[in-house]
Design a protein around this motif. Structure first.
Motif, mmCIF file in Angstrom:
data_model
loop_
_atom_site.group_PDB
_atom_site.id
_atom_site.type_symbol
_atom_site.label_atom_id
_atom_site.label_comp_id
_atom_site.label_asym_id
_atom_site.label_seq_id
_atom_site.Cartn_x
_atom_site.Cartn_y
_atom_site.Cartn_z
ATOM 1 N N PHE A 17 13.152 24.609 36.292
ATOM 2 C CA PHE A 17 14.060 23.476 36.053
ATOM 3 C C PHE A 17 14.291 22.550 37.355
ATOM 4 C CE2 PHE A 17 14.664 24.114 31.369
ATOM 5 C CZ PHE A 17 15.204 22.859 31.148
ATOM 6 N N GLY A 18 13.511 22.842 38.211
ATOM 7 C CA GLY A 18 13.449 22.000 39.754
ATOM 8 C C GLY A 18 14.458 22.585 40.735
ATOM 9 N N ARG A 19 15.290 23.851 40.157
ATOM 10 C CA ARG A 19 16.191 24.375 41.053
ATOM 11 C C ARG A 19 15.355 25.547 41.845
ATOM 12 N NH1 ARG A 19 17.621 20.913 36.790
ATOM 13 N NH2 ARG A 19 19.850 20.611 36.677
ATOM 14 N N GLN A 20 14.178 25.330 42.461
ATOM 15 C CA GLN A 20 13.458 26.304 43.257
ATOM 16 C C GLN A 20 14.457 26.716 44.429
ATOM 17 O OE1 GLN A 20 12.300 23.253 42.199
ATOM 18 N NE2 GLN A 20 9.828 23.443 42.297
ATOM 19 N N ALA A 21 15.005 25.946 44.979
ATOM 20 C CA ALA A 21 16.008 26.251 46.370
ATOM 21 C C ALA A 21 16.807 27.324 46.052
ATOM 22 C CB ALA A 21 16.386 25.076 46.991
ATOM 23 N N VAL A 22 17.390 27.471 45.073
ATOM 24 C CA VAL A 22 18.468 28.368 44.597
ATOM 25 C C VAL A 22 17.862 29.536 43.557
ATOM 26 C CG1 VAL A 22 20.273 26.840 45.121
ATOM 27 C CG2 VAL A 22 19.440 27.203 42.645
ATOM 28 N N ALA A 23 16.907 29.490 43.150
ATOM 29 C CA ALA A 23 16.437 30.479 42.230
ATOM 30 C C ALA A 23 15.909 31.785 42.923
ATOM 31 C CB ALA A 23 15.160 29.890 41.353
ATOM 32 N N ASP A 24 16.277 32.928 42.520
ATOM 33 C CA ASP A 24 15.939 34.269 43.017
ATOM 34 C C ASP A 24 14.644 34.663 42.186
ATOM 35 O OD1 ASP A 24 15.909 36.658 44.348
ATOM 36 O OD2 ASP A 24 17.663 37.545 43.146
ATOM 37 N N VAL A 25 13.638 34.346 43.035
ATOM 38 C CA VAL A 25 12.227 34.592 42.459
ATOM 39 C C VAL A 25 11.432 34.976 43.596
ATOM 40 C CG1 VAL A 25 12.697 33.175 40.510
ATOM 41 C CG2 VAL A 25 11.219 32.803 42.548
ATOM 42 N N ARG A 26 10.430 36.031 43.360
ATOM 43 C CA ARG A 26 9.466 36.246 44.088
ATOM 44 C C ARG A 26 8.328 35.666 43.834
ATOM 45 N NH1 ARG A 26 8.808 40.950 42.959
ATOM 46 N NH2 ARG A 26 6.687 41.250 42.281
ATOM 47 N N LEU A 27 7.656 34.892 44.969
ATOM 48 C CA LEU A 27 6.489 34.185 44.541
ATOM 49 C C LEU A 27 5.359 34.841 45.241
ATOM 50 C CD1 LEU A 27 7.737 30.370 45.175
ATOM 51 C CD2 LEU A 27 7.576 31.596 43.103
ATOM 52 N N GLU A 28 4.153 34.893 44.433
ATOM 53 C CA GLU A 28 2.725 35.404 44.880
ATOM 54 C C GLU A 28 1.684 34.360 44.707
ATOM 55 O OE1 GLU A 28 2.643 39.814 43.780
ATOM 56 O OE2 GLU A 28 3.957 38.898 42.316
ATOM 57 N N GLY A 29 0.877 34.270 45.716
ATOM 58 C CA GLY A 29 -0.138 33.275 45.801
ATOM 59 C C GLY A 29 -0.436 33.134 47.324
ATOM 60 N N ASP A 30 -1.408 31.985 47.290
ATOM 61 C CA ASP A 30 -1.665 31.650 48.891
ATOM 62 C C ASP A 30 -0.458 30.730 49.309
ATOM 63 O OD1 ASP A 30 -2.427 28.775 48.720
ATOM 64 O OD2 ASP A 30 -3.897 29.520 47.464
ATOM 65 N N GLU A 31 -0.453 30.705 50.523
ATOM 66 C CA GLU A 31 0.540 30.127 51.207
ATOM 67 C C GLU A 31 0.860 28.726 50.781
ATOM 68 O OE1 GLU A 31 2.054 29.570 55.843
ATOM 69 O OE2 GLU A 31 1.125 31.516 55.350
ATOM 70 N N ALA A 32 -0.091 27.944 50.858
ATOM 71 C CA ALA A 32 -0.346 26.630 50.550
ATOM 72 C C ALA A 32 0.259 26.420 48.933
ATOM 73 C CB ALA A 32 -1.610 26.035 50.817
ATOM 74 N N ALA A 33 -0.219 27.010 48.085
ATOM 75 C CA ALA A 33 0.037 26.983 46.872
ATOM 76 C C ALA A 33 1.460 27.322 46.598
ATOM 77 C CB ALA A 33 -0.881 27.973 46.051
ATOM 78 N N ILE A 34 2.177 28.351 47.098
ATOM 79 C CA ILE A 34 3.466 28.676 46.933
ATOM 80 C C ILE A 34 4.307 27.527 47.575
ATOM 81 C CG2 ILE A 34 5.417 30.110 47.936
ATOM 82 C CD1 ILE A 34 3.358 32.442 47.986
ATOM 83 N N ALA A 35 3.850 26.906 48.726
ATOM 84 C CA ALA A 35 4.765 25.879 49.072
ATOM 85 C C ALA A 35 4.692 24.652 48.175
ATOM 86 C CB ALA A 35 4.166 25.302 50.496
ATOM 87 N N ALA A 36 3.606 24.537 47.618
ATOM 88 C CA ALA A 36 3.561 23.316 46.596
ATOM 89 C C ALA A 36 4.397 23.644 45.500
ATOM 90 C CB ALA A 36 2.021 23.097 46.214
ATOM 91 N N ALA A 37 4.399 24.869 45.124
ATOM 92 C CA ALA A 37 5.263 25.144 43.872
ATOM 93 C C ALA A 37 6.730 25.024 44.142
ATOM 94 C CB ALA A 37 4.999 26.672 43.472
ATOM 95 N N ARG A 38 6.915 25.299 45.356
ATOM 96 C CA ARG A 38 8.661 25.289 45.565
ATOM 97 C C ARG A 38 8.868 23.669 45.862
ATOM 98 N NH1 ARG A 38 11.191 29.377 46.891
ATOM 99 N NH2 ARG A 38 10.457 31.482 47.571
ATOM 100 N N ASP A 39 7.968 22.900 46.140
ATOM 101 C CA ASP A 39 8.409 21.502 46.532
ATOM 102 C C ASP A 39 8.385 20.572 45.103
ATOM 103 O OD1 ASP A 39 9.049 22.426 49.185
ATOM 104 O OD2 ASP A 39 7.157 21.513 49.816
ATOM 105 N N ALA A 40 7.622 21.225 44.201
ATOM 106 C CA ALA A 40 7.254 20.346 42.918
ATOM 107 C C ALA A 40 8.596 19.851 42.529
ATOM 108 C CB ALA A 40 6.371 21.139 42.240
ATOM 109 N N LYS A 41 8.391 18.857 41.843
ATOM 110 C CA LYS A 41 9.398 18.299 40.812
ATOM 111 C C LYS A 41 9.377 18.648 39.591
ATOM 112 C CE LYS A 41 11.355 15.473 44.015
ATOM 113 N NZ LYS A 41 12.954 15.728 44.419
ATOM 114 N N LEU A 42 9.766 19.867 39.214
ATOM 115 C CA LEU A 42 9.628 20.442 37.980
ATOM 116 C C LEU A 42 10.782 20.115 37.113
ATOM 117 C CD1 LEU A 42 8.449 24.017 39.018
ATOM 118 C CD2 LEU A 42 6.995 22.087 38.426
ATOM 119 N N GLY A 43 10.609 20.478 35.806
ATOM 120 C CA GLY A 43 11.611 20.233 34.664
ATOM 121 C C GLY A 43 11.406 19.262 33.323
ATOM 122 N N ILE A 44 12.112 19.100 32.506
ATOM 123 C CA ILE A 44 11.974 18.431 31.504
ATOM 124 C C ILE A 44 11.792 16.844 31.694
ATOM 125 C CG2 ILE A 44 12.640 17.802 29.216
ATOM 126 C CD1 ILE A 44 11.543 20.560 29.307
ATOM 127 N N ALA A 45 12.886 16.358 32.599
ATOM 128 C CA ALA A 45 12.733 14.833 32.741
ATOM 129 C C ALA A 45 11.766 14.389 33.779
ATOM 130 C CB ALA A 45 14.174 14.686 33.210
#
Length: 211
Positions: free
Chosen positions: A183-211
């Motif tokens: 839902f776009g609250r990546q900065a505060v979500a307690d999750v562990r991300l696995e993948g290559d470094e650039a892909a992880i950065a892209a996932a963290r910065d993406a505008k996710l969510g319904i709207a």
């Protein structure tokens, strides 16, 4: 028996009341007064709420939002607690549960996690399973804007695909935290991300969510 939506509604109202009208939230540009107005508008003015999705209604949404923001904060809190008017579709228990359980959980965390010294809630297994079910059913809608493939994984190994594509990032965490992430609250979500470094950065910065 109380539904999840009813419980989350009351928890959100309590949080908003406790921090007051001018506290920060995780919603960009919104104080708690703005968030409270949004919740009330969504349930009581569907003619304006559609502006979140339809550009043609955006002006009406902004006008009605401003009208609710101008109301006494205590009135907004009471309107949240008492729930939608009798003629509102949200007054139907099944629809309330389907539409508001996640909505109220997310917005409660928007308040809680924007305050200094916040601590995460401990959720019971039944509620966690309910949130996971929402991720399984709606994860692809929530994650459709992801620039990379996104797989959600519970600690017990259950998985759901939020977005197909390559490279792939796997986010592992409790359903509540995964929900905040998509839902776009990546900065505060307690999750562990696995993948290559650039892909992880892209996932963290993406505008996710319904709207």
């Amino acid at each position: 028996m109380s539904t999840h939506a009813k419980r989350e509604r009351l928890l959100l109202a309590d949080l908003l009341e406790a921090v007051g009208p001018d506290a920060p939230t995780l919603c960009d540009g919104w104080l708690t007064r703005d968030l409270a107005a949004h919740v009330v508008l969504r349930e009581r003015r569907p003619d304006a709420a559609g502006g979140t999705l339809l550009p043609a209604l955006r002006g009406r949404l902004e006008r009605v939002q401003a009208e609710f923001v101008a109301k006494p904060y205590e009135e907004l809190i009471q309107l949240i607690r008492t729930g939608p008017p009798k003629m509102s579709p949200f007054g139907i228990k099944q629809l309330d549960e389907a539409a508001n359980t996640v909505e109220f959980y997310i917005h409660a965390e928007d308040v809680r996690r924007a305050q200094p010294g916040w601590t995460p809630r401990e959720l019971d297994r039944v509620f966690s399973d309910t949130l996971w079910s929402r991720l399984e059913k709606g994860g692809r809608m929530m994650g459709r804007k992801s620039p990379v493939g996104l797989v959600l994984r519970r600690p017990d190994g259950q998985t759901a695909v939020a977005h197909r594509g390559t490279p792939v990032v796997t986010a592992t965490g409790d359903p509540s935290e995964l929900l905040l992430f998509v839902f776009g609250r990546q900065a505060v979500a307690d999750v562990r991300l696995e993948g290559d470094e650039a892909a992880i950065a892209a996932a963290r910065d993406a505008k996710l969510g319904i709207a």
